[in-house]
Design an enzyme around this catalytic site. Sequence first.
Site, PDB file in Angstrom:
ATOM      1  N   MET A  76     -17.246   3.748 -16.739  1.00  0.00           N
ATOM      2  CA  MET A  76     -16.543   4.988 -16.406  1.00  0.00           C
ATOM      3  C   MET A  76     -15.146   4.742 -15.825  1.00  0.00           C
ATOM      4  O   MET A  76     -14.508   5.641 -15.301  1.00  0.00           O
ATOM      5  CB  MET A  76     -17.359   5.826 -15.414  1.00  0.00           C
ATOM      6  N   CYS A  77     -14.675   3.522 -15.934  1.00  0.00           N
ATOM      7  CA  CYS A  77     -13.365   3.159 -15.406  1.00  0.00           C
ATOM      8  C   CYS A  77     -12.287   3.538 -16.420  1.00  0.00           C
ATOM      9  O   CYS A  77     -12.411   3.259 -17.608  1.00  0.00           O
ATOM     10  CB  CYS A  77     -13.349   1.657 -15.133  1.00  0.00           C
ATOM     11  N   HIS A  78     -11.225   4.179 -15.941  1.00  0.00           N
ATOM     12  CA  HIS A  78     -10.131   4.573 -16.819  1.00  0.00           C
ATOM     13  C   HIS A  78      -9.331   3.365 -17.281  1.00  0.00           C
ATOM     14  O   HIS A  78      -9.189   2.388 -16.544  1.00  0.00           O
ATOM     15  CB  HIS A  78      -9.187   5.548 -16.094  1.00  0.00           C
ATOM     16  N   GLU A 135     -10.068  -2.634 -10.544  1.00  0.00           N
ATOM     17  CA  GLU A 135      -9.316  -3.723 -11.173  1.00  0.00           C
ATOM     18  C   GLU A 135      -9.137  -4.898 -10.203  1.00  0.00           C
ATOM     19  O   GLU A 135      -9.273  -6.061 -10.590  1.00  0.00           O
ATOM     20  CB  GLU A 135      -7.957  -3.217 -11.668  1.00  0.00           C
ATOM     21  N   ASP A 151     -17.386 -21.688 -12.993  1.00  0.00           N
ATOM     22  CA  ASP A 151     -17.551 -22.229 -14.343  1.00  0.00           C
ATOM     23  C   ASP A 151     -16.887 -23.591 -14.492  1.00  0.00           C
ATOM     24  O   ASP A 151     -17.458 -24.506 -15.090  1.00  0.00           O
ATOM     25  CB  ASP A 151     -16.970 -21.261 -15.376  1.00  0.00           C
TER      26      ASP A 151
END
Length: 159
Positions: free
Chosen positions: A75-77, A114, A128
């Site tokens: 639901m992030c713009h 973000e 990683d």
Amino acid sequence: MDSLTHFNEEGRAKMVEVGDKLNTKREAVARGSVYMMPETLKRIIDYDIKKGDVLAVSQVAGIMAAKKTSDLIPMCHNIILTGADINFHIDEENSKIDIEAVVRTTGKTGVEIEALTAVSVTGLTIYDMCKAIDKKMKLTDVRLVRKTGGKSGDFIIEN
């Protein structure tokens, strides 16, 4: 507490409409930490990790993640970022790397997610790149520490 806005009349998820909001300058700062064995931290500092320069690679990964957040969070713009930066603080005493992401936009909605995504992916990239020598690393305390701009005003947490 304000009511949640990500649900429609049927109680199903929706993307919030932001079209009527004003464009404003917005900034979000998020932080997190990656704890590791002292030897792992030393090898990062000494550029002695076979996969390359851990901080340079993870910094780029964090910036890329900020730009791709709307592809990951449903639901992030989709936001046009005007800036994104990742900063590191190496804490040898506690055998950790502190990560700080600063993300900016001029737009109708904020960039908190973000910034949080940038910190998370930066930490995951450190993991990683070093997992072959240290599988016990921990990515912790990912949190928003500041946001500015927008209708809801500024938010600052002291730590």
